[in-house]
Design a protein around this motif. Structure first.
Motif, mmCIF file in Angstrom:
data_model
loop_
_atom_site.group_PDB
_atom_site.id
_atom_site.type_symbol
_atom_site.label_atom_id
_atom_site.label_comp_id
_atom_site.label_asym_id
_atom_site.label_seq_id
_atom_site.Cartn_x
_atom_site.Cartn_y
_atom_site.Cartn_z
ATOM 1 N N LYS A 1 0.849 -1.187 0.000
ATOM 2 C CA LYS A 1 0.000 0.000 0.000
ATOM 3 C C LYS A 1 0.887 1.240 0.000
ATOM 4 C CE LYS A 1 -3.547 2.343 2.786
ATOM 5 N NZ LYS A 1 -4.350 2.272 4.043
ATOM 6 N N ILE A 2 0.642 2.112 -0.964
ATOM 7 C CA ILE A 2 1.439 3.336 -1.082
ATOM 8 C C ILE A 2 0.528 4.543 -0.932
ATOM 9 C CG2 ILE A 2 2.930 4.713 -2.588
ATOM 10 C CD1 ILE A 2 3.803 2.141 -3.935
ATOM 11 N N LEU A 3 0.936 5.460 -0.070
ATOM 12 C CA LEU A 3 0.251 6.742 0.114
ATOM 13 C C LEU A 3 1.167 7.854 -0.385
ATOM 14 C CD1 LEU A 3 -1.008 6.223 3.780
ATOM 15 C CD2 LEU A 3 -2.339 5.892 1.691
ATOM 16 N N ILE A 4 0.594 8.823 -1.078
ATOM 17 C CA ILE A 4 1.395 9.941 -1.597
ATOM 18 C C ILE A 4 0.772 11.238 -1.103
ATOM 19 C CG2 ILE A 4 2.352 11.058 -3.642
ATOM 20 C CD1 ILE A 4 1.843 8.331 -5.087
ATOM 21 N N GLY A 5 1.475 11.912 -0.213
ATOM 22 C CA GLY A 5 0.996 13.169 0.356
ATOM 23 C C GLY A 5 1.950 14.295 0.004
ATOM 24 N N CYS A 6 1.537 15.518 0.263
ATOM 25 C CA CYS A 6 2.352 16.656 -0.161
ATOM 26 C C CYS A 6 2.427 17.748 0.891
ATOM 27 C CB CYS A 6 1.813 17.256 -1.453
ATOM 28 S SG CYS A 6 0.218 18.068 -1.262
ATOM 29 N N ALA A 7 3.514 18.479 0.833
ATOM 30 C CA ALA A 7 3.631 19.750 1.539
ATOM 31 C C ALA A 7 3.244 20.843 0.535
ATOM 32 C CB ALA A 7 5.057 19.945 2.037
ATOM 33 N N VAL A 8 3.400 22.081 0.924
ATOM 34 C CA VAL A 8 3.245 23.209 -0.007
ATOM 35 C C VAL A 8 4.461 24.110 0.194
ATOM 36 C CG1 VAL A 8 0.791 23.335 -0.518
ATOM 37 C CG2 VAL A 8 1.625 24.168 1.674
ATOM 38 N N GLY A 9 5.617 23.568 -0.169
ATOM 39 C CA GLY A 9 6.857 24.264 0.146
ATOM 40 C C GLY A 9 7.172 24.069 1.620
ATOM 41 N N HIS A 10 7.768 25.072 2.230
ATOM 42 C CA HIS A 10 8.148 24.979 3.645
ATOM 43 C C HIS A 10 6.915 24.996 4.541
ATOM 44 C CE1 HIS A 10 12.525 25.247 3.422
ATOM 45 N NE2 HIS A 10 12.355 26.087 2.409
ATOM 46 N N LEU A 11 6.804 23.968 5.399
ATOM 47 C CA LEU A 11 5.746 23.937 6.409
ATOM 48 C C LEU A 11 6.251 24.439 7.758
ATOM 49 C CD1 LEU A 11 3.977 20.518 5.692
ATOM 50 C CD2 LEU A 11 3.338 22.802 4.908
ATOM 51 N N PHE A 12 7.571 24.693 7.839
ATOM 52 C CA PHE A 12 8.176 25.143 9.087
ATOM 53 C C PHE A 12 9.019 26.385 8.842
ATOM 54 C CE2 PHE A 12 7.256 20.715 9.626
ATOM 55 C CZ PHE A 12 6.849 20.583 10.952
ATOM 56 N N SER A 13 9.049 27.245 9.851
ATOM 57 C CA SER A 13 9.884 28.446 9.816
ATOM 58 C C SER A 13 10.661 28.551 11.115
ATOM 59 C CB SER A 13 9.025 29.706 9.648
ATOM 60 O OG SER A 13 8.333 29.699 8.429
ATOM 61 N N LEU A 14 11.771 29.254 11.076
ATOM 62 C CA LEU A 14 12.534 29.491 12.293
ATOM 63 C C LEU A 14 11.848 30.580 13.112
ATOM 64 C CD1 LEU A 14 16.134 29.351 10.847
ATOM 65 C CD2 LEU A 14 15.133 27.746 12.480
ATOM 66 N N LYS A 15 11.721 30.326 14.408
ATOM 67 C CA LYS A 15 11.037 31.261 15.300
ATOM 68 C C LYS A 15 11.921 31.602 16.486
ATOM 69 C CE LYS A 15 6.907 31.822 18.201
ATOM 70 N NZ LYS A 15 5.729 31.172 18.788
ATOM 71 N N GLN A 16 11.848 32.858 16.887
ATOM 72 C CA GLN A 16 12.541 33.324 18.090
ATOM 73 C C GLN A 16 11.880 32.708 19.313
ATOM 74 O OE1 GLN A 16 12.915 37.578 18.246
ATOM 75 N NE2 GLN A 16 12.851 37.610 20.480
ATOM 76 N N MET A 17 12.677 32.054 20.143
ATOM 77 C CA MET A 17 12.119 31.339 21.289
ATOM 78 C C MET A 17 12.206 32.137 22.586
ATOM 79 S SD MET A 17 11.042 28.792 19.720
ATOM 80 C CE MET A 17 10.443 27.833 21.098
ATOM 81 N N SER A 18 13.126 33.074 22.683
ATOM 82 C CA SER A 18 13.253 33.885 23.888
ATOM 83 C C SER A 18 13.939 35.192 23.542
ATOM 84 C CB SER A 18 14.054 33.145 24.969
ATOM 85 O OG SER A 18 15.387 32.922 24.526
ATOM 86 N N GLY A 19 13.846 36.156 24.447
ATOM 87 C CA GLY A 19 14.485 37.431 24.230
ATOM 88 C C GLY A 19 13.598 38.398 23.464
ATOM 89 N N LYS A 20 13.980 39.669 23.499
ATOM 90 C CA LYS A 20 13.243 40.703 22.792
ATOM 91 C C LYS A 20 14.205 41.558 21.977
ATOM 92 C CE LYS A 20 9.423 41.151 26.091
ATOM 93 N NZ LYS A 20 8.675 42.079 26.975
ATOM 94 N N GLY A 21 13.662 42.175 20.945
ATOM 95 C CA GLY A 21 14.483 43.086 20.149
ATOM 96 C C GLY A 21 15.622 42.364 19.461
ATOM 97 N N TRP A 22 16.817 42.836 19.709
ATOM 98 C CA TRP A 22 18.006 42.252 19.095
ATOM 99 C C TRP A 22 19.195 42.482 20.006
ATOM 100 C CZ3 TRP A 22 21.330 46.252 18.820
ATOM 101 C CH2 TRP A 22 20.793 47.544 18.723
#
Length: 592
Positions: A104-125
């Protein structure tokens, strides 16, 4: 990095900004790990089970094989190639199911990037604590959640996985992120293909690679993190400098964006500082059995030197005609940069538009993968079969394809060959057809005979001074019957022996400033300087326009763009340093 960011507030006055306060930071010496240590930590080719916590690794919940593609169109093509697939739906997202060899074969898709880099702590720069998170948790109004959810449900039915995203750095990161964050797996098999034709997809599935390309995955993740740490932090610092003046404007800078803008600003300054000066060109009208005009080969920059030419009228001169023949080979197959340059030259399409159209043609199965640096056409693509299929619609061109093997260029790409048509055809929009037929003609021309040109040079000598004119005539068009070529033909008569100078013409002209970059020529210049990648250069140039740093089709740096570069040159020149950017690229290539 801290030192560079500190400089941003000081730059505010240079960008017509007056900050009220300056954020202080301290540069702390950090012992950098060696390249060997980095490789030891994450050696390309090594599986990465250690990156995923064991408790997140679910037990197998099914026995199906799940093929994960980058885009819906690719999923549809693979499903059609592998067998009689049933199209199904999960939450508004299509996927495909089929049986093959009892599996049994399943073929699914993304739509390009499903994930992005996110800031986890801190403010500003500056901020350095970042991690991959689903797009719908990072971006407002993101619509990729249903694709995330669909893949998550399909994973529950899967016992094995195949990544079938585009075979490049971005495709590898897309597939790797889905694999480790949605499927909770550390390894999968890998399909590698350059076209979405049924035959190649079947062959790719039959000869599936045992692992994903971890070298590409590591290099891609490194590129994303570097772009965030470098570009986002510096861009935030720029915008904070603007805010301190009581105004707001979206500004950005990056490791390639900075050097690219610097090139354009340097060109603009050269134009602004250019001082036009007069010069003179001297022509003679001479005659025996024929009458032609010849030119003194050097421009005259001192007006007093013109006197020696004024006495030549009425004098006798000696003319000599020489001929030569030259073979001009067909142009090399298309890599992406050359396609973008030619599409701009012949059709006025900017590089980003050309790439978008080429991507559409690829997903339609009409051309090979466009994001390539290669100018090679391997025999494995089956030239004769492609030419035979093309002859159905382009017989007036394929009739000129006489050679068994194509002309190739020097550039290569380990992932993909040059851009070529698959031979398939469908109805296209006007813009799509322009790009498609340019690719078709370029491909066919690679199998054509060289063009033969006859060059003719007439040299006239009088009073010890030589005057010349040149002409070119096409003897055999060869590949020029297929691919457009801009060659100016000038038919000159033979002129030999004694001739009389009928007239002396002196034309005054002014020196011209350097030409500005066009969207195509700046892309080629970035490639020449190894700045950016084949897939990112067009987008970088578009960003310069979007930010208001440059304007017009003949690219002109704006006051904002010039002011920004001048401030960076004064306070933190490393940000626009080409060498730094090239070093980044080389190190990422070494990971790959």
């Amino acid at each position: 990095m801290a030192h560079n960011i500190k400089q941003m507030s000081e730059m505010a006055t240079e960008i017509q900004i007056a900050p009220n306060r300056v954020r202080l930071s301290t540069e702390v010496p950090v012992k950098r790990p060696s390249a060997e240590q980095l490789i030891k930590i994450e050696k390309p080719g090594r599986k990465t089970a250690n990156r995923i916590k064991k408790e997140t690794m679910p037990k197998k919940q099914g026995n199906a094989e799940l093929i994960i593609t980058e885009k819906p169109a690719a999923a549809e093509k693979i499903a059609a190639a592998l067998g009689k697939a049933e199209k199904k739906n999960i939450g508004g997202v299509s996927y495909y199911e089929l049986e093959k060899d009892g599996k049994k074969i399943l073929i699914g898709c993304a739509v390009g990037h499903l994930f992005s880099l996110k800031q986890m702590s801190g403010k500003g720069w500056p901020v350095f604590d970042i991690a991959w998170k689903p797009n719908f948790k990072v971006k407002k109004k993101d619509w990729s959640k249903k694709y995330y959810n669909a893949l998550q449900k399909l994973c529950k039915e899967a016992g094995s996985y195949i990544i079938a995203c585009d075979y490049d750095i971005e495709g590898e990161v897309i597939g790797w992120n889905v694999l480790r964050f949605i499927c909770k797996r550390d390894s999968a098999k890998r399909m590698k293909f350059s076209t979405l034709t049924s035959s190649e997809l079947q062959e790719s599935y039959k000869n599936v690679l045992p692992d994903i390309d971890y070298g590409q995955a590591y290099a891609g993740e490194t590129r994303h993190k570097l772009d965030w740490l470098y570009g986002i932090n510096l861009s935030r610092a720029l915008m904070e400098a603007i805010k301190k003046t009581g105004s707001f404007k979206i500004l950005s800078i990056g490791r390639v964006q900075g050097p690219a803008l610097h090139l354009i600003v340097e060109k603009e300054k050269a134009i602004q500082n250019f001082k036009s000066e007069p010069f003179w060109q001297v022509f003679l009208l001479v005659k025996n059995s024929h009458q032609i005009e010849v030119k003194f080969p050097k421009d005259i920059t001192k007006k007093e030197e013109l006197d020696k030419f004024k006495t030549l009228k009425g004098k006798e001169a000696i003319a000599v005609t020489t001929k030569s023949q030259e073979k001009i080979p067909p142009p090399s197959p298309f890599d992406l940069t050359t396609l973008q340059t030619e599409a701009y030259k012949f059709h006025g399409l900017n590089p980003s538009r050309t790439l978008a159209l080429a991507q559409q043609l690829y997903l339609a199965g009409l051309i090979s993968y466009p994001r390539t640096s290669s100018q090679k056409l391997p025999a494995s693509i089956q030239y004769k079969d492609i030419l035979k299929k093309l002859s159905k619609n382009y017989k007036n061109f394929t009739d000129y394809a006489k050679k068994e093997k194509p002309v190739e260029g020097s550039k290569s790409d380990p992932a993909h060959p040059s851009i070529y048509p698959t031979g398939d055809y469908k109805e296209l929009s006007l813009e799509e057809k322009k790009v498609y037929e340019l690719i078709v003609k370029r491909f066919i021309s690679c199998f054509c005979e060289p063009a033969a040109l006859e060059g003719k040079k007439i040299e006239v000598t009088v009073e010890g001074m030589k005057f010349t004119t040149k002409g070119t005539k096409i003897i055999e068009k060869g590949w020029m019957n297929v691919y457009p070529a801009k060659i100016q033909e000038t038919d000159l008569p033979d002129l030999n022996g004694a001739v009389k100078v009928l007239e002396v013409k002196i034309e005054e002209k002014m020196t011209q400033p350097p030409k500005r970059y066009t969207p195509a020529s700046i892309i080629r210049e970035l490639e020449k300087r190894s700045l950016g990648t084949k897939a990112t250069r067009a987008a970088i140039v578009e960003t310069l326009f979007d930010r208001g740093y440059v304007k017009e089709r003949s690219i002109e740096a704006t006051k904002l763009g010039i002011s920004l570069i001048e401030s960076l040159e004064k306070h933190s020149p490393i940000i626009i340093d080409e060498k730094l950017t090239r070093d980044f690229e080389k190190q990422m290539e070494s990971i790959q």
